[in-house]
Design a protein around this motif. Structure first.
Motif, PDB file in Angstrom:
ATOM      1  N   LYS A   1       0.835  -1.207   0.000  1.00  0.00           N
ATOM      2  CA  LYS A   1       0.000   0.000   0.000  1.00  0.00           C
ATOM      3  C   LYS A   1       0.868   1.255   0.000  1.00  0.00           C
ATOM      4  CE  LYS A   1      -4.038  -1.964   2.273  1.00  0.00           C
ATOM      5  NZ  LYS A   1      -4.869  -1.994   3.489  1.00  0.00           N
TER       6      LYS A   1
ATOM      7  N   VAL B   1       2.314   1.658  -3.531  1.00  0.00           N
ATOM      8  CA  VAL B   1       1.285   2.125  -4.476  1.00  0.00           C
ATOM      9  C   VAL B   1       1.058   3.612  -4.284  1.00  0.00           C
ATOM     10  CG1 VAL B   1      -1.182   1.988  -5.011  1.00  0.00           C
ATOM     11  CG2 VAL B   1       0.147  -0.104  -4.795  1.00  0.00           C
ATOM     12  N   GLY B   2       1.015   4.053  -3.035  1.00  0.00           N
ATOM     13  CA  GLY B   2       0.861   5.479  -2.768  1.00  0.00           C
ATOM     14  C   GLY B   2       2.023   6.283  -3.314  1.00  0.00           C
ATOM     15  N   LYS B   3       3.249   5.762  -3.162  1.00  0.00           N
ATOM     16  CA  LYS B   3       4.431   6.456  -3.687  1.00  0.00           C
ATOM     17  C   LYS B   3       4.384   6.538  -5.206  1.00  0.00           C
ATOM     18  CE  LYS B   3       7.943   7.287  -1.146  1.00  0.00           C
ATOM     19  NZ  LYS B   3       8.397   8.607  -0.721  1.00  0.00           N
ATOM     20  N   VAL B   4       4.017   5.449  -5.858  1.00  0.00           N
ATOM     21  CA  VAL B   4       3.979   5.433  -7.323  1.00  0.00           C
ATOM     22  C   VAL B   4       2.898   6.385  -7.833  1.00  0.00           C
ATOM     23  CG1 VAL B   4       3.433   3.998  -9.333  1.00  0.00           C
ATOM     24  CG2 VAL B   4       4.967   3.128  -7.563  1.00  0.00           C
ATOM     25  N   LYS B   5       1.745   6.383  -7.186  1.00  0.00           N
ATOM     26  CA  LYS B   5       0.677   7.293  -7.618  1.00  0.00           C
ATOM     27  C   LYS B   5       1.075   8.746  -7.411  1.00  0.00           C
ATOM     28  CE  LYS B   5      -3.346   4.323  -7.098  1.00  0.00           C
ATOM     29  NZ  LYS B   5      -4.615   4.083  -6.368  1.00  0.00           N
ATOM     30  N   GLY B   6       1.889   9.016  -6.400  1.00  0.00           N
ATOM     31  CA  GLY B   6       2.272  10.384  -6.099  1.00  0.00           C
ATOM     32  C   GLY B   6       3.501  10.864  -6.850  1.00  0.00           C
TER      33      GLY B   6
ATOM     34  N   GLN C   1       5.939  12.287  -9.678  1.00  0.00           N
ATOM     35  CA  GLN C   1       5.800  13.237 -10.778  1.00  0.00           C
ATOM     36  C   GLN C   1       5.906  12.467 -12.085  1.00  0.00           C
ATOM     37  OE1 GLN C   1       5.249  16.467 -10.632  1.00  0.00           O
ATOM     38  NE2 GLN C   1       5.272  16.572  -8.391  1.00  0.00           N
ATOM     39  N   THR C   2       5.344  13.039 -13.126  1.00  0.00           N
ATOM     40  CA  THR C   2       5.487  12.401 -14.434  1.00  0.00           C
ATOM     41  C   THR C   2       6.945  12.452 -14.831  1.00  0.00           C
ATOM     42  OG1 THR C   2       4.998  14.485 -15.523  1.00  0.00           O
ATOM     43  CG2 THR C   2       3.151  12.987 -15.162  1.00  0.00           C
TER      44      THR C   2
END
Length: 73
Positions: free
Chosen positions: A47, A50-55, A57-58
């Motif tokens: 979890k 996943v939070g790190k990946v969603k957050g 930057q592009t």
């Protein structure tokens, strides 16, 4: 060997098997508990990731609309 001795030998054997089964069940219970703890720990870590990946930057690449066309156009 008398009949009573045979029965006593069978009882002794059953008691020994039962003791080994109890030990095996205890060992399996401990292993299962450890695995459950590890699974829960991994779920928390997943979890977090996943939070790190969603957050994130592009990437540094420009959007397709901002890209200049290739030289052969």
């Amino acid at each position: 060997m008398t009949e009573i001795e045979k029965l006593q030998a069978q009882i002794d054997e059953l008691e020994m098997k039962q003791a080994f089964q109890e030990q095996t069940i205890d060992d399996l219970n401990q292993a299962l508990t450890a695995q459950q703890f590890l699974i829960e720990k991994m779920q928390v870590q997943l979890k977090f990731m996943v939070g790190k990946v969603k957050g994130m930057q592009t990437s540094n690449l420009a959007d397709e609309s901002e890209e200049t066309p290739p030289p052969h156009y």
